[in-house]
Design a protein around this motif. Structure first.
Motif, PDB file in Angstrom:
ATOM      1  N   VAL A  99      20.964   3.733   5.181  1.00 28.54           N
ATOM      2  CA  VAL A  99      19.729   3.139   5.691  1.00 28.54           C
ATOM      3  C   VAL A  99      18.981   2.484   4.538  1.00 28.54           C
ATOM      4  N   SER A 100      18.252   1.422   4.834  1.00 32.31           N
ATOM      5  CA  SER A 100      17.405   0.796   3.821  1.00 32.31           C
ATOM      6  C   SER A 100      16.073   0.417   4.449  1.00 32.31           C
ATOM      7  N   TYR A 101      15.097   0.092   3.602  1.00 33.61           N
ATOM      8  CA  TYR A 101      13.772  -0.312   4.065  1.00 33.61           C
ATOM      9  C   TYR A 101      13.478  -1.720   3.586  1.00 33.61           C
ATOM     10  N   GLY A 102      12.887  -2.518   4.474  1.00 32.94           N
ATOM     11  CA  GLY A 102      12.590  -3.894   4.138  1.00 32.94           C
ATOM     12  C   GLY A 102      11.174  -4.273   4.506  1.00 32.94           C
ATOM     13  N   LEU A 103      10.668  -5.267   3.797  1.00 37.19           N
ATOM     14  CA  LEU A 103       9.347  -5.829   4.066  1.00 37.19           C
ATOM     15  C   LEU A 103       9.533  -7.139   4.815  1.00 37.19           C
ATOM     16  N   ILE A 104       8.858  -7.289   5.948  1.00 41.16           N
ATOM     17  CA  ILE A 104       8.912  -8.541   6.701  1.00 41.16           C
ATOM     18  C   ILE A 104       8.126  -9.591   5.917  1.00 41.16           C
ATOM     19  N   MET A 105       8.830 -10.601   5.407  1.00 39.89           N
ATOM     20  CA  MET A 105       8.206 -11.606   4.555  1.00 39.89           C
ATOM     21  C   MET A 105       7.475 -12.668   5.372  1.00 39.89           C
ATOM     22  N   ASP A 106       8.048 -13.049   6.503  1.00 43.56           N
ATOM     23  CA  ASP A 106       7.415 -14.014   7.398  1.00 43.56           C
ATOM     24  C   ASP A 106       7.978 -13.789   8.793  1.00 43.56           C
ATOM     25  N   SER A 107       7.240 -14.175   9.805  1.00 48.83           N
ATOM     26  CA  SER A 107       7.710 -13.972  11.178  1.00 48.83           C
ATOM     27  C   SER A 107       7.050 -14.973  12.112  1.00 48.83           C
ATOM     28  N   LEU A 108       7.839 -15.477  13.054  1.00 52.06           N
ATOM     29  CA  LEU A 108       7.332 -16.372  14.093  1.00 52.06           C
ATOM     30  C   LEU A 108       6.925 -15.611  15.334  1.00 52.06           C
ATOM     31  N   ARG A 109       7.447 -14.404  15.483  1.00 50.70           N
ATOM     32  CA  ARG A 109       7.170 -13.556  16.637  1.00 50.70           C
ATOM     33  C   ARG A 109       7.367 -12.109  16.217  1.00 50.70           C
ATOM     34  N   PRO A 110       6.956 -11.156  17.033  1.00 51.70           N
ATOM     35  CA  PRO A 110       7.104  -9.747  16.646  1.00 51.70           C
ATOM     36  C   PRO A 110       8.563  -9.346  16.457  1.00 51.70           C
ATOM     37  N   VAL A 111       8.796  -8.461  15.500  1.00 45.55           N
ATOM     38  CA  VAL A 111      10.109  -7.885  15.253  1.00 45.55           C
ATOM     39  C   VAL A 111      10.232  -6.607  16.074  1.00 45.55           C
ATOM     40  N   HIS A 112      11.362  -6.450  16.776  1.00 49.12           N
ATOM     41  CA  HIS A 112      11.587  -5.280  17.632  1.00 49.12           C
ATOM     42  C   HIS A 112      12.799  -4.492  17.161  1.00 49.12           C
ATOM     43  N   ARG A 113      12.878  -3.248  17.603  1.00 51.85           N
ATOM     44  CA  ARG A 113      14.087  -2.467  17.366  1.00 51.85           C
ATOM     45  C   ARG A 113      15.266  -3.162  18.048  1.00 51.85           C
ATOM     46  N   GLY A 131       0.811  -1.204   0.000  1.00 50.14           N
ATOM     47  CA  GLY A 131       0.000   0.000   0.000  1.00 50.14           C
ATOM     48  C   GLY A 131       0.847   1.256   0.000  1.00 50.14           C
ATOM     49  N   MET A 132       0.505   2.162   0.897  1.00 52.42           N
ATOM     50  CA  MET A 132       1.175   3.458   0.943  1.00 52.42           C
ATOM     51  C   MET A 132       2.628   3.357   1.370  1.00 52.42           C
ATOM     52  N   PHE A 133       3.020   2.271   2.025  1.00 53.09           N
ATOM     53  CA  PHE A 133       4.366   2.214   2.571  1.00 53.09           C
ATOM     54  C   PHE A 133       5.438   2.022   1.513  1.00 53.09           C
ATOM     55  N   LEU A 134       5.060   1.559   0.337  1.00 53.76           N
ATOM     56  CA  LEU A 134       6.048   1.456  -0.722  1.00 53.76           C
ATOM     57  C   LEU A 134       6.315   2.803  -1.382  1.00 53.76           C
ATOM     58  N   LYS A 135       5.486   3.795  -1.126  1.00 52.25           N
ATOM     59  CA  LYS A 135       5.588   5.032  -1.890  1.00 52.25           C
ATOM     60  C   LYS A 135       5.770   6.271  -1.023  1.00 52.25           C
ATOM     61  N   ASP A 136       5.996   6.105   0.269  1.00 52.28           N
ATOM     62  CA  ASP A 136       5.932   7.316   1.073  1.00 52.28           C
ATOM     63  C   ASP A 136       7.150   7.575   1.947  1.00 52.28           C
ATOM     64  N   MET A 137       8.284   6.888   1.728  1.00 48.69           N
ATOM     65  CA  MET A 137       9.432   7.073   2.607  1.00 48.69           C
ATOM     66  C   MET A 137      10.654   7.534   1.804  1.00 48.69           C
ATOM     67  N   ARG A 138      11.339   8.547   2.331  1.00 55.55           N
ATOM     68  CA  ARG A 138      12.599   9.008   1.745  1.00 55.55           C
ATOM     69  C   ARG A 138      13.554   9.326   2.884  1.00 55.55           C
ATOM     70  N   VAL A 139      14.853   9.186   2.641  1.00 54.08           N
ATOM     71  CA  VAL A 139      15.870   9.613   3.596  1.00 54.08           C
ATOM     72  C   VAL A 139      16.689  10.700   2.917  1.00 54.08           C
ATOM     73  N   MET A 140      16.735  11.869   3.548  1.00 51.18           N
ATOM     74  CA  MET A 140      17.367  13.029   2.939  1.00 51.18           C
ATOM     75  C   MET A 140      18.307  13.700   3.934  1.00 51.18           C
ATOM     76  N   LYS A 141      19.178  14.558   3.431  1.00 49.34           N
ATOM     77  CA  LYS A 141      20.042  15.339   4.306  1.00 49.34           C
ATOM     78  C   LYS A 141      19.180  16.268   5.160  1.00 49.34           C
ATOM     79  N   SER A 142      19.579  16.414   6.413  1.00 44.74           N
ATOM     80  CA  SER A 142      18.796  17.251   7.333  1.00 44.74           C
ATOM     81  C   SER A 142      18.649  18.675   6.822  1.00 44.74           C
TER      82      SER A 142
END
Length: 375
Positions: free
Chosen positions: A353-367, A109-120
């Motif tokens: 930095v990069s962005y990834g899609l969680i393809m499968d998970s057995l438990r929640p992903v944390h920072r 959905g929107m998450f593939l089209k709404d993120m950029r990383v730029m110089k401050s």
């Protein structure tokens, strides 16, 4: 249903070698599978292979295939065991626009089209929303926005963005040192749009001080069209995913931010500081089909499609059995084993930095969860 026509299919069969050392077959694999609408290459490969991200090895064994990523609903996969296991693809009749994707892009959905990383500094100096029509506090589609410092032509379209994270690096020496870390500080939504330096949330990042500024993440929250230009330009808000506020930035629209296809594959190596550092659509944890920010980027050799295993570090607890549970501080500490969480596939990369899609998970992903080779 498989339509048999020896004369028609004789020139259409494509054989794929499945290497036992690499793309291992699942014990419960089917002998025949007909591709269905809604399938993805990841889902299909998981039916045959124990390691879905090794799907490209099947295609790469057949360099004669012009477009190996294009398979369609109605195509049939047959597994045979002549001189070893092979997969035969029987193409069906299909149109050119219903190919099975490598990953379910529609679910992003929107998450593939709404993120950029730029110089401050680029975010800070960007044109910004100074107000809305009728002195409204928030802007919604169909209303006018007033923007300063915008050089535009009438009819030109723009993206409305909001700063969401600041990424910071904390290096201990060698850039490959495992102690080096990149963290994502969430920005205070009440003040970050209006002023910078940004108001950052430093809680629980394990560091003191601000660290090196590696860039600001901005989320595209709407699009607008220029109506009138001047010291204060008037823009018509065409659409938005949330209400527009004063201080939201205005940037050029990126019409093609992503690759048309993504091929899951293992990386050649994994940086020792590769971790999950932020979420695109969650607060404390993320799960399957959600987007996460990773502490590795182009400078680490990351490219779209690379798939990583996500592991949760073991918790350090007091061994009350070895110590005296009735007296505080007498029990020795012990670190529990780390636990496998799931797999994440990169779909967009920036320098650090990069962005990834969680393809499968057995438990929640944390920072702080670490990334490893997907073995």
């Amino acid at each position: 249903m498989i339509k048999k026509s020896i004369g028609l299919l004789a020139g259409m069969l494509v054989t794929f070698a499945v290497y036992a050392a690499g793309a291992q077959l699942r014990a419960s694999h089917p002998d025949t599978y007909t591709v269905r609408r809604g399938d993805t290459l990841w889902d299909i490969s998981a039916k045959f292979l124990s390691k879905p991200w090794l799907w490209p090895e099947i295609w790469q064994a057949n360099p004669q295939v012009q477009n190996p990523h294009l398979i369609y609903p109605g195509d049939v996969l047959n597994l045979s065991f002549i001189n070893g296991p092979t997969l035969k693809l029987v193409p069906g009749v299909h149109s050119s626009d219903d190919a099975v994707p490598a990953i379910p892009l529609s679910e992003l959905g929107m998450f593939l089209k709404d993120m950029r990383v730029m110089k401050s500094e680029d975010v800070s100096s960007a044109p910004y929303v100074v107000g809305m029509e009728e002195a409204r506090l928030r802007g919604t589609p169909g209303q006018n926005l007033y923007v300063r410092n915008l050089q535009a032509e009438p009819g030109q379209r723009w993206a409305i963005v909001r700063p969401t994270h600041v990424f910071r690096g904390f290096e201990q020496g060698d850039k490959n040192d495992a102690e080096n870390e990149i963290v994502g500080h969430t920005l205070d939504a009440d003040v970050s749009m209006v002023r910078s330096p940004w108001s950052e949330d430093f809680r629980n990042d394990g560091h003191y001080g601000r660290g090196d500024d590696l860039g600001v993440e901005v989320s595209v929250i709407g699009t607008a069209e220029t109506l009138r230009t001047g010291d204060v330009s008037t823009l018509l808000l065409l659409d938005s995913t949330m209400e527009i506020r004063k201080g939201d930035r205005v940037m050029p629209v990126d019409d093609h931010p992503y690759d048309p296809y993504f091929y899951p594959h293992a990386p050649k190596s994994v940086s020792p500081h590769a971790r999950v550092i932020a979420f695109a659509d969650a607060l404390d944890a993320a799960g399957k089909r959600q987007v996460v920010a990773l502490s590795i980027g182009k400078q680490d050799g990351v490219e779209n499609g690379q798939t990583y295993a996500v592991w949760q570090p073991g918790e350090t607890i007091a061994d009350d059995v070895a110590g005296n549970s009735w007296r505080r501080g007498t029990s020795p500490d012990v670190t529990l084993p780390e636990e496998f969480v799931g797999h994440v596939m990169v779909f967009r990369t920036f320098d650090r930095v990069s962005y990834g899609l969680i393809m499968d998970s057995l438990r929640p992903v944390h920072r702080g969860d670490t990334l490893r080779m997907p073995e």
